[in-house]
Structure formats: structure tokens, C-alpha cells
Scaffold this active site. Structure first.
Site, PDB file in Angstrom:
ATOM      1  N   GLU A 286     -12.137  21.033 -15.781  1.00 52.94           N
ATOM      2  CA  GLU A 286     -10.689  21.076 -16.400  1.00 52.94           C
ATOM      3  C   GLU A 286     -10.347  20.783 -17.712  1.00 52.94           C
ATOM      4  O   GLU A 286      -9.432  21.354 -18.693  1.00 52.94           O
ATOM      5  CB  GLU A 286      -9.691  20.323 -15.493  1.00 52.94           C
ATOM      6  CG  GLU A 286      -9.589  20.865 -14.082  1.00 52.94           C
ATOM      7  CD  GLU A 286      -8.119  19.975 -13.615  1.00 52.94           C
ATOM      8  OE1 GLU A 286      -7.540  18.870 -14.022  1.00 52.94           O
ATOM      9  OE2 GLU A 286      -7.871  20.551 -12.458  1.00 52.94           O
ATOM     10  N   HIS A 307     -33.860  21.382  -1.703  1.00 50.70           N
ATOM     11  CA  HIS A 307     -34.435  22.483  -0.405  1.00 50.70           C
ATOM     12  C   HIS A 307     -33.287  23.644  -0.423  1.00 50.70           C
ATOM     13  O   HIS A 307     -33.447  24.233   0.623  1.00 50.70           O
ATOM     14  CB  HIS A 307     -34.497  21.669   0.762  1.00 50.70           C
ATOM     15  CG  HIS A 307     -35.727  20.709   0.743  1.00 50.70           C
ATOM     16  ND1 HIS A 307     -36.869  20.846   1.190  1.00 50.70           N
ATOM     17  CD2 HIS A 307     -35.386  19.343   0.246  1.00 50.70           C
ATOM     18  CE1 HIS A 307     -37.423  19.784   0.995  1.00 50.70           C
ATOM     19  NE2 HIS A 307     -36.935  18.788   0.408  1.00 50.70           N
ATOM     20  N   LYS A 421      -0.660  27.862  -8.621  1.00 51.68           N
ATOM     21  CA  LYS A 421       0.541  27.031  -8.273  1.00 51.68           C
ATOM     22  C   LYS A 421       1.551  28.205  -8.341  1.00 51.68           C
ATOM     23  O   LYS A 421       2.384  28.135  -7.324  1.00 51.68           O
ATOM     24  CB  LYS A 421       0.440  25.771  -9.027  1.00 51.68           C
ATOM     25  CG  LYS A 421      -0.219  24.623  -8.741  1.00 51.68           C
ATOM     26  CD  LYS A 421       0.081  23.477  -9.269  1.00 51.68           C
ATOM     27  CE  LYS A 421      -0.978  22.294  -9.396  1.00 51.68           C
ATOM     28  NZ  LYS A 421      -0.571  21.021  -9.826  1.00 51.68           N
TER      29      LYS A 421
HETATM   30  O1  PA5 Z   1      -6.116  16.559 -13.480  1.00 50.79           O
HETATM   31  C1  PA5 Z   1      -5.183  16.999 -12.879  1.00 50.79           C
HETATM   32  O2  PA5 Z   1      -4.018  16.939 -13.904  1.00 50.79           O
HETATM   33  C2  PA5 Z   1      -4.965  17.778 -11.867  1.00 50.79           C
HETATM   34  O3  PA5 Z   1      -6.061  17.903 -11.165  1.00 50.79           O
HETATM   35  C3  PA5 Z   1      -4.036  16.795 -10.964  1.00 50.79           C
HETATM   36  O4  PA5 Z   1      -4.397  15.693 -10.908  1.00 50.79           O
HETATM   37  C4  PA5 Z   1      -3.717  17.472  -9.600  1.00 50.79           C
HETATM   38  O5  PA5 Z   1      -3.221  18.818  -9.941  1.00 50.79           O
HETATM   39  C5  PA5 Z   1      -2.542  16.627  -8.820  1.00 50.79           C
HETATM   40  O6  PA5 Z   1      -1.533  16.571  -9.530  1.00 50.79           O
HETATM   41  P1  PA5 Z   1      -0.421  15.674  -9.306  1.00 50.79           P
HETATM   42  O7  PA5 Z   1      -0.861  14.150  -9.393  1.00 50.79           O
HETATM   43  O8  PA5 Z   1       0.782  16.004 -10.120  1.00 50.79           O
HETATM   44  O9  PA5 Z   1      -0.118  15.917  -7.529  1.00 50.79           O
END
Ligand code: PA5
Length: 446
Positions: A286, A307, A421
Site C-alpha cells: 500500500e 517445495h 470500496k
Molecule cells: O492501511 C490502511 O489504511 C488500510 O488498510 C486500512 O487499515 C483498512 O482499509 C481498514 O480501514 P479502517 O481502519 O478505517 O476500517
């Protein structure tokens, strides 16, 4: 003792002049991060966190963990992405990948709300039947569909079992200090709340209440975890890569990436480290994967995956480099005794510890893979203790930020995560997404 980078097996893959060539970029990234004036500079709360965390909240986390341990057979941790992976990774690394099957005085911990699988949801519902349980709902935004749905389900079961008032005393909400649906619900129902600070993004939040409460519930020492991270904060302050293994790692992975190695495979010879590799995948995926750039973070658990993936790593396209976590001492070794009959022909392994076999597998594999043309960065870790894990977490976080700045991206946003989303909301008919819904359905049916 703490994590050390061993670059012995990079010989022939990175030349000294390439290291010299990248030093200005390291220094520039270091300056940007230290002065907090780069892209995403408003999300750098994690940088000083091991020193500047909220000590009062930290004490509350420990108290809440004690209460959960005393009144619950099960803790349900509801969250996804950065609100899920770190806690699970630390618990499994410190306790075991088989944590819930261990004989122990701490509650079983089930992670839910990290998928939309009805099967998994049904399984967890039956696993908590007849058992006392608590819930830690974790969501920074407070609106993410997967955890919100799971929370609705388990809150309902809990309120039915204990009544609304007693249920509220078993629910712990980790969320934004001021905003979001979860914050509103927590205030209205009187749940004990913990804060995810505005300046700490999800994937950098493991050393906040997001990770600390579940980890403390598993009986792990969160003081030692923070102390390890604090040690790393001091050790990785200088820009000079000869004195900073964190920056050296960022430099090496960047050089390898520029030479066409577009996949980094994080590997360890330890099953309980598997979720740590999942945490790393999110942190780097990310942070770096945007604007058409970035290394693809992959992971493997050896020797299991030797493996399956071993053939490709040894002999396939030259697009991979490996970063291998070499854990020097297992939590508990296993002695291999002698068998006088030697019917299986394994007596050459008798009277020694299993960790020696694992070490030889590591050495044999590094030599084979580097011979096959795959560069290997080795990160030597003395053991998987709270102190060492805290140190390692900070190491990876800071290396990620430096790598992202060298790559020329904002390492602290995740615009790509939002696209799916929005589409999902539209297709499910969430109010406000009517136009998107029509255009998506036209594409699906067209
Ligand atoms: O790193 C990030 O920002 C995302 O992976 C969020 O943690 C994930 O989408 C969950 O979001 P939230 O904590 O708002 O539910």
C-alpha cells in the site's frame, strides 16, 4: 543484540559504485522524513511513537487486557488491513501460529471482519457458542464494510446473550478520536474507547491500541515491544548507511528494483512468522504500489514454500530478490534423538537440535538461490521476543518510508484501496452511489 543486515550474499549483484550512486537519494529521503515536509507529512505520528505514545492510554490498554483475560474465554478482534494484520502478526510471532490450540491462561483470539466469507462467519459464530467473549472492534474510519458487518453480527449475539448494558462492558472500540460511525456508536453505547491518532495511518498503527490491546490480551509484554521499537528509533536516526541498517536495506532494495528486480520476497524459516510477512505485504504494497511504480511485495515460509515457489526463485524469470529473516534461536528447540535401528536412514541427523537442520536449510538455500541468480538480503534476528519484534517493526516501517520517498511516491496514502470500496458500495445500493451504480451495471451487463 538486535536485527542486523548481512549483505554477504549480495556480492556480484550490487556494485560499490551503485551504492555510492544512491547515497544522495538516501540523504534526500532522510531529510524529507526528518523535516516532515514530504508528501503525506501529516501521517508521520508513527515516527516518534515509541517515545511519544500516550502513557495514560497505554495503562488503560493493560487494564482492559486484564479484564478481558479475567472474564472472557474468547476475544473477537474485528478489523481489516491495518486494523487487523499487525495484531495477528505479533501474536502469532510471539506465541505461535497455533495460538488458539495452545494450553494457556489467556483467551482464544479470533480475527473477524477481515473478509466477507459467510462460511468463516458461521464457523466463528459456532465457536463462541456457550463461551464468554469480548469484542475489540478496530476501525479508523469506522465505516469499512467488512468489520462494520461483522460487528453488527457479533454485537447482536452479545447483546442477546448478556443484555445491552452488560454487553457494552465487553466491547472495546479502537477508532478515531472524534469522527466516524463507530466513534458515535461507542459514545452512545458507552464502550471503552481507544484512539487511532489522526497522524498514524492504518498500516503504521501496530504499536498503537490497534495492535497493543489484542497483543496484551494474548499475554505478551507490550512494554518490551515498545522498548524494542524505541531502541530502533535511536539506532536508525542517522543518514549514514554504514551506521544504519534500516537505510542500508532501503538502499539495497531500491538498487535491486532499479535493476529490474520488481518482486521482493520476504521469507523466514519459521511458521509463526507467516503473518508477519502478511503484515509486511500490506505495509509495502500500500505504501509503494502507486503511480505505476513500486516493488511487488511477496512472501514465503520456508522450507514449506521451497517445495512450491522454490523452483521459480531458483530458475525462473530474473524478477525476484529475496529478503530472508534468519531467526537465530527458536523459542524452544526440538532435540532429535537417535534410533538404533535407523530404518529411515536418518541417523546422520541424530543427537542434535532441529534448529541446526533449519539453519543448514537456510544456508543451502541461500547458496542455491544466489547461484541461480537471485540476490539475497539477509536480516539476522536473534530471536522472536517482544523486544526484537518491536525493533523489527520499526525497522520495516522506517525503511518503507525511506524507500517510498526514494521511489518518488507518497508512502502514506492508499487511493487505490478506495476504488473497489466505492464500486462495492454502488453495486450494493448504498445511498449516495446511484450514478456509479448505473454506470457499473451498464459495464457488467454490456
Ligand atoms: O492501511 C490502511 O489504511 C488500510 O488498510 C486500512 O487499515 C483498512 O482499509 C481498514 O480501514 P479502517 O481502519 O478505517 O476500517
Amino acid at each position: 543484540m538486535a536485527l542486523k543486515l548481512n549483505d554477504k550474499y549480495l556480492k556480484g549483484f550490487i556494485r560499490p559504485n551503485e551504492i555510492q550512486g544512491i547515497l544522495p537519494a538516501i540523504e534526500a529521503a532522510h531529510k524529507t522524513l526528518s523535516e516532515k515536509n514530504g508528501p503525506g507529512g501529516e501521517f508521520l505520528g508513527w515516527l516518534d511513537l515509541p517515545e511519544n505514545y500516550d502513557k495514560k492510554e497505554f495503562a488503560r490498554i493493560k487494564q482492559a487486557a486484564e479484564k478481558i483475560k479475567s472474564d472472557s474465554d474468547v476475544l473477537l478482534v474485528i478489523g481489516i488491513g491495518g486494523s487487523y494484520l499487525g495484531a495477528r502478526a505479533v501474536i502469532e510471532a510471539l506465541r505461535s501460529s497455533l495460538y488458539n490450540s495452545l494450553k494457556k491462561s489467556t483467551p482464544d483470539i479470533y480475527f473477524v471482519g477481515n473478509s466477507i466469507s459467510p462460511t468463516y462467519l458461521n464457523e466463528i459464530v459456532s465457536l463462541i457458542e456457550g463461551r464468554d467473549f469480548s469484542i475489540n472492534i478496530i476501525s479508523k474510519s469506522g465505516t469499512t464494510t467488512e468489520p462494520a458487518l461483522a460487528f453488527r453480527v457479533f454485537r447482536g449475539i452479545m447483546e442477546k446473550k448478556y443484555g445491552e448494558k452488560a454487553a457494552a462492558e465487553r466491547i472495546y472500540a479502537t477508532t478515531d478520536a472524534k469522527r466516524g460511525t463507530l466513534k458515535e456508536l461507542a459514545d452512545k453505547k458507552g464502550y471503552e474507547s481507544f484512539v487511532i491518532a489522526d497522524d498514524v495511518g492504518g498500516r503504521f498503527s501496530v504499536l498503537t491500541a490497534v495492535g497493543l490491546l489484542p497483543v496484551a490480551c494474548a499475554g505478551c509484554d507490550i512494554d518490551a515491544l515498545m522498548s524494542g521499537a524505541k531502541q530502533a528509533l535511536y539506532d536508525f536516526k542517522v543518514a549514514d548507511i554504514t551506521k544504519n541498517d534500516c537505510y542500508k536495506y532501503a538502499a539495497y532494495r531500491t538498487i535491486l528494483s532499479r535493476k529490474g528486480r520488481k518482486i521482493e520476497m520476504l521469507a523466514a524459516y519459521e511458521n509463526s512468522f507467516t503473518m508477519m510477512t502478511e503484515w509486511y505485504k500490506q505495509l509495502y504494497g500500500e505504501s509503494e504500489g502507486k503511480d505505476g511504480k513500486g516493488l511487488f511485495p511477496a512472501a514465503a515460509t520456508f522450507s514449506t514454500d521451497l517445495h512450491s515457489l522454490g523452483q521459480f526463485i531458483q530458475d525462473g524469470s530474473n524478477i525476484i530478490f529475496e529478503t530472508v529473516i534468519n531467526i537465530k534461536s527458536p523459542q524452544k528447540d526440538f532435540f532429535l534423538s537417535d534410533d538404533p535401528e535407523n530404518g529411515d536412514g536418518l541417523n546422520f541427523l541424530s543427537n542434535q537440535n532441529m534448529s541446526i537442520v533449519n539453519e543448514k536449510a537456510f544456508l543451502g538455500t541461500v547458496l542455491a538461490h544466489t547461484d541461480g541468480g537471485t540476490p539475497n538480503i539477509i536480516l539476522e534476528v536473534p530471536e522472536l521476543s517482544e523486544q526484537e519484534l518491536g525493533y523489527m517493526i520499526y525497522f520495516f516501517e522506517k525503511a518503507c518510508a525511506i524507500s517510498g520517498y526514494m521511489l518518488g511516491v507518497n508512502p502514506f496514502d492508499q487511493p487505490g484501496v478506495e476504488s473497489y470500496k466505492r464500486n462495492m458500495f454502488a453495486l450494493l445500493g448504498k445511498p449516495g452511489y446511484e450514478t456509479e451504480k448505473a454506470s457499473l451495471e451498464a459495464k457488467i451487463n454490456g
